[in-house]
Design a protein around this motif. Structure first.
Motif, PDB file in Angstrom:
ATOM      1  N   GLN A 199     -12.278 -21.465  15.147  1.00 20.00           N
ATOM      2  CA  GLN A 199     -13.688 -21.635  15.473  1.00 20.00           C
ATOM      3  C   GLN A 199     -14.327 -20.316  15.886  1.00 20.00           C
ATOM      4  OE1 GLN A 199     -12.658 -24.047  19.094  1.00 20.00           O
ATOM      5  NE2 GLN A 199     -14.701 -23.406  19.698  1.00 20.00           N
ATOM      6  N   GLY A 255     -13.334  -3.739  26.400  1.00 21.17           N
ATOM      7  CA  GLY A 255     -12.939  -4.671  27.458  1.00 21.17           C
ATOM      8  C   GLY A 255     -11.855  -5.644  27.032  1.00 21.17           C
ATOM      9  N   PHE A 256     -11.219  -5.367  25.900  1.00 23.14           N
ATOM     10  CA  PHE A 256     -10.143  -6.266  25.459  1.00 23.14           C
ATOM     11  C   PHE A 256      -8.852  -5.835  26.149  1.00 23.14           C
ATOM     12  CE2 PHE A 256     -12.063  -6.781  20.887  1.00 23.14           C
ATOM     13  CZ  PHE A 256     -13.264  -7.172  21.444  1.00 23.14           C
ATOM     14  N   SER A 286     -20.692 -13.907  24.940  1.00 17.20           N
ATOM     15  CA  SER A 286     -20.381 -12.667  25.643  1.00 17.20           C
ATOM     16  C   SER A 286     -18.873 -12.447  25.734  1.00 17.20           C
ATOM     17  CB  SER A 286     -20.996 -12.680  27.027  1.00 17.20           C
ATOM     18  OG  SER A 286     -20.688 -13.900  27.646  1.00 17.20           O
ATOM     19  N   ASN A 287     -18.094 -13.488  25.526  1.00 15.64           N
ATOM     20  CA  ASN A 287     -16.641 -13.258  25.516  1.00 15.64           C
ATOM     21  C   ASN A 287     -15.905 -14.288  24.675  1.00 15.64           C
ATOM     22  OD1 ASN A 287     -16.967 -15.353  27.268  1.00 15.64           O
ATOM     23  ND2 ASN A 287     -16.766 -14.047  29.069  1.00 15.64           N
ATOM     24  N   LEU A 288     -14.591 -14.180  24.724  1.00 17.52           N
ATOM     25  CA  LEU A 288     -13.747 -15.032  23.890  1.00 17.52           C
ATOM     26  C   LEU A 288     -13.862 -16.501  24.257  1.00 17.52           C
ATOM     27  CD1 LEU A 288     -10.240 -13.357  23.711  1.00 17.52           C
ATOM     28  CD2 LEU A 288     -11.633 -14.038  21.774  1.00 17.52           C
ATOM     29  N   LYS A 306     -23.132 -15.762  17.596  1.00 19.44           N
ATOM     30  CA  LYS A 306     -22.717 -14.373  17.840  1.00 19.44           C
ATOM     31  C   LYS A 306     -23.610 -13.722  18.894  1.00 19.44           C
ATOM     32  CE  LYS A 306     -20.932 -13.296  13.276  1.00 19.44           C
ATOM     33  NZ  LYS A 306     -19.528 -12.952  13.350  1.00 19.44           N
ATOM     34  N   ARG A 363      -5.892  -7.842  26.066  1.00 19.45           N
ATOM     35  CA  ARG A 363      -4.758  -8.296  25.247  1.00 19.45           C
ATOM     36  C   ARG A 363      -5.294  -9.064  24.038  1.00 19.45           C
ATOM     37  NH1 ARG A 363      -1.290 -12.822  27.119  1.00 19.45           N
ATOM     38  NH2 ARG A 363      -1.753 -13.336  24.967  1.00 19.45           N
ATOM     39  N   PRO A 364      -4.465  -9.206  23.009  1.00 15.87           N
ATOM     40  CA  PRO A 364      -4.962  -9.904  21.815  1.00 15.87           C
ATOM     41  C   PRO A 364      -5.274 -11.376  22.105  1.00 15.87           C
ATOM     42  CG  PRO A 364      -2.919  -8.719  21.335  1.00 15.87           C
ATOM     43  CD  PRO A 364      -3.093  -8.684  22.815  1.00 15.87           C
ATOM     44  N   SER A 365      -6.272 -11.898  21.432  1.00 15.59           N
ATOM     45  CA  SER A 365      -6.581 -13.327  21.557  1.00 15.59           C
ATOM     46  C   SER A 365      -5.499 -14.114  20.819  1.00 15.59           C
ATOM     47  CB  SER A 365      -7.950 -13.610  20.947  1.00 15.59           C
ATOM     48  OG  SER A 365      -7.883 -13.480  19.538  1.00 15.59           O
ATOM     49  N   GLY A 419     -12.102 -14.502  18.050  1.00 11.93           N
ATOM     50  CA  GLY A 419     -11.627 -13.129  17.862  1.00 11.93           C
ATOM     51  C   GLY A 419     -11.315 -12.733  16.431  1.00 11.93           C
ATOM     52  N   LYS A 420     -11.856 -13.461  15.460  1.00 10.99           N
ATOM     53  CA  LYS A 420     -11.571 -13.135  14.056  1.00 10.99           C
ATOM     54  C   LYS A 420     -12.206 -11.796  13.660  1.00 10.99           C
ATOM     55  CE  LYS A 420     -13.414 -16.981  12.383  1.00 10.99           C
ATOM     56  NZ  LYS A 420     -13.871 -17.614  13.628  1.00 10.99           N
ATOM     57  N   THR A 421     -13.491 -11.649  14.011  1.00 11.46           N
ATOM     58  CA  THR A 421     -14.189 -10.427  13.598  1.00 11.46           C
ATOM     59  C   THR A 421     -13.495  -9.197  14.162  1.00 11.46           C
ATOM     60  OG1 THR A 421     -16.235 -11.686  13.658  1.00 11.46           O
ATOM     61  CG2 THR A 421     -16.458  -9.297  13.535  1.00 11.46           C
ATOM     62  N   ALA A 422     -13.201  -9.257  15.440  1.00  8.09           N
ATOM     63  CA  ALA A 422     -12.539  -8.106  16.070  1.00  8.09           C
ATOM     64  C   ALA A 422     -11.226  -7.811  15.354  1.00  8.09           C
ATOM     65  CB  ALA A 422     -12.301  -8.409  17.545  1.00  8.09           C
ATOM     66  N   GLU A 474     -16.753 -15.449   7.082  1.00  8.61           N
ATOM     67  CA  GLU A 474     -17.563 -16.666   7.141  1.00  8.61           C
ATOM     68  C   GLU A 474     -17.598 -17.384   5.793  1.00  8.61           C
ATOM     69  OE1 GLU A 474     -20.125 -17.149   9.945  1.00  8.61           O
ATOM     70  OE2 GLU A 474     -20.115 -15.146  10.827  1.00  8.61           O
ATOM     71  N   GLN A 501      -5.448 -13.407  17.199  1.00  4.83           N
ATOM     72  CA  GLN A 501      -5.094 -11.998  16.966  1.00  4.83           C
ATOM     73  C   GLN A 501      -3.591 -11.750  17.147  1.00  4.83           C
ATOM     74  OE1 GLN A 501      -7.679 -10.112  19.779  1.00  4.83           O
ATOM     75  NE2 GLN A 501      -9.507 -10.372  18.511  1.00  4.83           N
TER      76      GLN A 501
HETATM   77  N1  LIG Z   1      -8.746  -9.607  22.433  1.00  8.45           N
HETATM   78  C1  LIG Z   1      -9.923  -9.810  22.973  1.00  8.45           C
HETATM   79  N2  LIG Z   1     -10.080  -9.775  24.320  1.00  8.45           N
HETATM   80  C2  LIG Z   1     -11.291  -9.981  24.884  1.00  8.45           C
HETATM   81  N3  LIG Z   1     -12.416 -10.243  24.191  1.00  8.45           N
HETATM   82  C3  LIG Z   1     -12.323 -10.313  22.849  1.00  8.45           C
HETATM   83  C4  LIG Z   1     -11.071 -10.088  22.170  1.00  8.45           C
HETATM   84  N4  LIG Z   1     -11.311 -10.218  20.845  1.00  8.45           N
HETATM   85  C5  LIG Z   1     -12.618 -10.495  20.700  1.00  8.45           C
HETATM   86  N5  LIG Z   1     -13.231 -10.542  21.894  1.00  8.45           N
HETATM   87  C6  LIG Z   1     -14.649 -10.833  22.190  1.00  8.45           C
HETATM   88  O1  LIG Z   1     -14.815 -12.240  22.048  1.00  8.45           O
HETATM   89  C7  LIG Z   1     -16.006 -12.557  21.368  1.00  8.45           C
HETATM   90  C8  LIG Z   1     -15.687 -13.297  20.081  1.00  8.45           C
HETATM   91  O2  LIG Z   1     -14.943 -12.468  19.226  1.00  8.45           O
HETATM   92  P1  LIG Z   1     -15.228 -12.392  17.658  1.00  8.45           P
HETATM   93  O3  LIG Z   1     -16.682 -12.163  17.385  1.00  8.45           O
HETATM   94  O4  LIG Z   1     -14.266 -11.439  17.092  1.00  8.45           O
HETATM   95  O5  LIG Z   1     -14.877 -13.897  17.266  1.00  8.45           O
HETATM   96  P2  LIG Z   1     -15.044 -14.613  15.878  1.00  8.45           P
HETATM   97  O6  LIG Z   1     -13.946 -15.608  15.792  1.00  8.45           O
HETATM   98  O7  LIG Z   1     -15.161 -13.606  14.810  1.00  8.45           O
HETATM   99  O8  LIG Z   1     -16.384 -15.382  16.028  1.00  8.45           O
HETATM  100  P3  LIG Z   1     -17.632 -15.301  15.052  1.00  8.45           P
HETATM  101  O9  LIG Z   1     -17.141 -15.613  13.692  1.00  8.45           O
HETATM  102  O10 LIG Z   1     -18.611 -16.273  15.571  1.00  8.45           O
HETATM  103  O11 LIG Z   1     -18.084 -13.877  15.222  1.00  8.45           O
HETATM  104  C9  LIG Z   1     -16.728 -11.241  21.154  1.00  8.45           C
HETATM  105  O12 LIG Z   1     -17.638 -11.060  22.226  1.00  8.45           O
HETATM  106  C10 LIG Z   1     -15.605 -10.211  21.197  1.00  8.45           C
HETATM  107  O13 LIG Z   1     -16.072  -8.956  21.655  1.00  8.45           O
END
Ligand SMILES: Nc1ncnc2c1ncn2[C@@H]1O[C@H](COP(=O)(O)OP(=O)(O)OP(=O)(O)O)[C@@H](O)[C@H]1O
Length: 482
Positions: free
Chosen positions: A142, A114-115, A71-73, A67, A117-119, A146-149, A246, A122
């Motif tokens: 993995q 900075g999002f 820095s990005n998806l 985490k 569109r949905p991942s 984008g799960k947390t978001a 998690e 998502q």
């Molecule tokens: N739709 C989106 N567009 C761009 N960036 C995104 C989007 N959704 C999430 N992110 C960014 O991508 C990164 C990973 O997202 P996130 O933390 O939600 O993933 P995660 O699957 O929960 O991973 P972890 O469980 O390790 O936190 C973060 O930096 C988040 O800000």
């Protein structure tokens, strides 16, 4: 029913814990701090002995590290697999955040992060999570997809800010991970200041008899359970959304599974249950089913790694000094922009980093005794190109992607606890996903009959030839760079 016998077992354990003066839960809650920080115990003789305990600590620490350095998806070309609770209802997926009809404050929050569109995950998860009536969800993908978001957005969408009591409850395996999720809630809710967040984590002591007014509570299972059951700071019957984040890390920590089940059992039947996990071995799956009744299930496969674009070599040596000499010869013959060097123990990693520095290399060292934050800083510097060589032990570097690294050196070959070849780690160290199909170079140092045997077994496993490299022959080394 299975759930009932499980519940019974939980009750028995609860009774047993209470008869011990209720101290147990507190201890468990307090212990993980050092562990989650990655502060390992001092090593005897400087040698790292991997134990199950190390692996458990490592999961939470690894997740936090991921985490911190992300820095990005993480992009993926794989398709999401969806299993619906009601297979007859239409499957919604969205390609834009507008389609979700979010509150304007939240849409603003999403865009401000900075999002655009949905991942991938998502696209399917958000419509399910935001549906009326609420739907339960188990989602696996993995880290970094984008799960947390997604669940943060779901929680923020479901709260009623006019109600001054907890409506969304999120449990995370450690204090540090809870804080990270809290940060995302704060960022995304930046334009929705009426919604408040409370942390149910150790050290956050409240006066007895008090009631939490914040609409979202995030915390670790032990404290959340205390706040709901013993201290009654939270009325669990008023919770509308329960998130268990998690799950794979959660079940690796003793006690968390039971505590999570106990929390879940206090929630109303109609409460929306959401569970997330990066991996899904059977134990996680069994746990998930206990936490989430009648779930929709979303899975996103990890991107497969391949050795196809990697040139693999081995070098024969007799001892670590010879391995170091071979390494110097390689550096003398070819230009290496950035390399990662893996060692089996912290002691070797420390020694090698010292030797390389003496030779004038800019070296970064990643070692198990460092706090997770320190490790993240080292990786960030290396990614920024401030150092050209990263020396690391296996445990520290697990799961870290440093895309620009073109040369990987296995100063020690990866082996598992029983001394057998660790093929998965080998692949992850040097393999590339289709996306970054850049050519890579992997050099394996072999220093005994045993390690030759390991190398042969790795070669057989992947059915890919690993060529011998004579590091005394400069011309030959030069050729591998082409
Ligand atoms: N739709 C989106 N567009 C761009 N960036 C995104 C989007 N959704 C999430 N992110 C960014 O991508 C990164 C990973 O997202 P996130 O933390 O939600 O993933 P995660 O699957 O929960 O991973 P972890 O469980 O390790 O936190 C973060 O930096 C988040 O800000």
């Amino acid at each position: 029913m299975a759930t009932d016998s499980w519940a019974l077992a939980v009750d028995e354990q609860e009774a047993a814990a209470e008869s011990l003066g209720g101290l147990r839960i507190k201890e468990k809650e307090e212990k993980p701090k050092a562990e989650a920080n990655g502060t390992a115990k001092p090593e005897e003789d400087g040698e790292k002995q991997t134990t199950d305990e190390d692996d458990k600590d490592d999961k939470a620490a690894q997740s936090l590290l991921n985490k911190l350095i992300r820095s990005n998806l993480v992009n993926t070309t794989n398709q999401v697999e969806v299993l619906q609770r009601d297979p007859n209802s239409p499957l919604y997926s969205v390609k834009s955040f507008e389609e979700l009809r979010l509150k304007p404050q939240l849409l603003k929050g999403v865009y401000s992060m900075g999002f655009n569109r949905p991942s991938k995950i998502q696209e399917n998860a958000l419509p399910m999570m935001l549906a009326e009536p609420p739907q339960n969800l188990i989602a696996q993908s993995q880290s970094g997809t984008g799960k947390t978001a997604a669940f943060v957005l779901a929680m923020l969408s479901h709260v009623d800010p006019a109600h001054k009591w907890p409506q969304c409850l999120c449990v995370s395996p450690t204090y540090e991970l809870a804080l990270q999720t809290g940060k995302v809630i704060e960022q995304m809710g930046n334009f929705y200041p009426e919604v408040k967040l409370a942390y149910a984590i150790r050290g956050n002591k409240l006066e007895r008899g008090m009631k939490i007014q914040e609409q979202i509570v995030i915390g670790t299972p032990g404290t959340v359970l205390d706040w709901c059951a013993k201290l009654k700071f939270i009325d669990p019957k008023k919770i509308k959304v329960f998130v268990l984040d998690e799950a794979d890390v959660m079940i690796a920590t003793q006690g968390h599974q039971d505590q999570s089940i106990r929390i879940q059992r206090m929630l109303p039947k109609e409460c929306q249950m959401l569970l997330f996990s990066a991996t899904f071995e059977d134990s996680v799956w069994r746990f998930a089913q206990r936490i989430v009744p009648d779930p929709n299930i979303i899975k996103l496969k990890r991107e497969e790694e391949t050795l196809d674009t990697i040139k693999q070599y081995y070098v024969l040596c007799n001892c670590k000094e010879e391995k170091f000499a071979a390494l110097c010869n390689i550096y003398g013959a070819i230009t290496i922009a950035q390399a990662m060097i893996f060692c089996h123990t912290r002691k070797t990693a420390g020694w090698l980093a010292g030797e390389l520095s003496r030779e004038g290399h800019q070296v970064a060292l990643l070692s198990g005794e460092m706090m997770v934050e320190q490790r993240a800083a080292v990786i960030d510097r290396f990614r920024d190109g401030k150092e050209k060589v990263l020396v690391t032990t296996n445990v520290c570097a697990r799961g870290i992607d440093v895309e620009q690294v073109s040369v990987v050196i296995n100063f020690d070959l990866p082996v598992d606890k029983d001394g057998n070849p660790d093929n998965e780690t080998y692949l992850h160290r040097i393999g590339r996903t289709g996306r970054f199909g850049k050519r890579g170079l992997a050099i394996n140092m072999v220093d005994s009959k045993h390690s030759m045997n390991i190398l042969n077994r790795i070669q057989d496993h992947f059915n890919k030839k690993i060529e011998r490299l004579d590091t005394d022959d400069l011309d030959e080394i030069e050729k591998i760079a082409n």
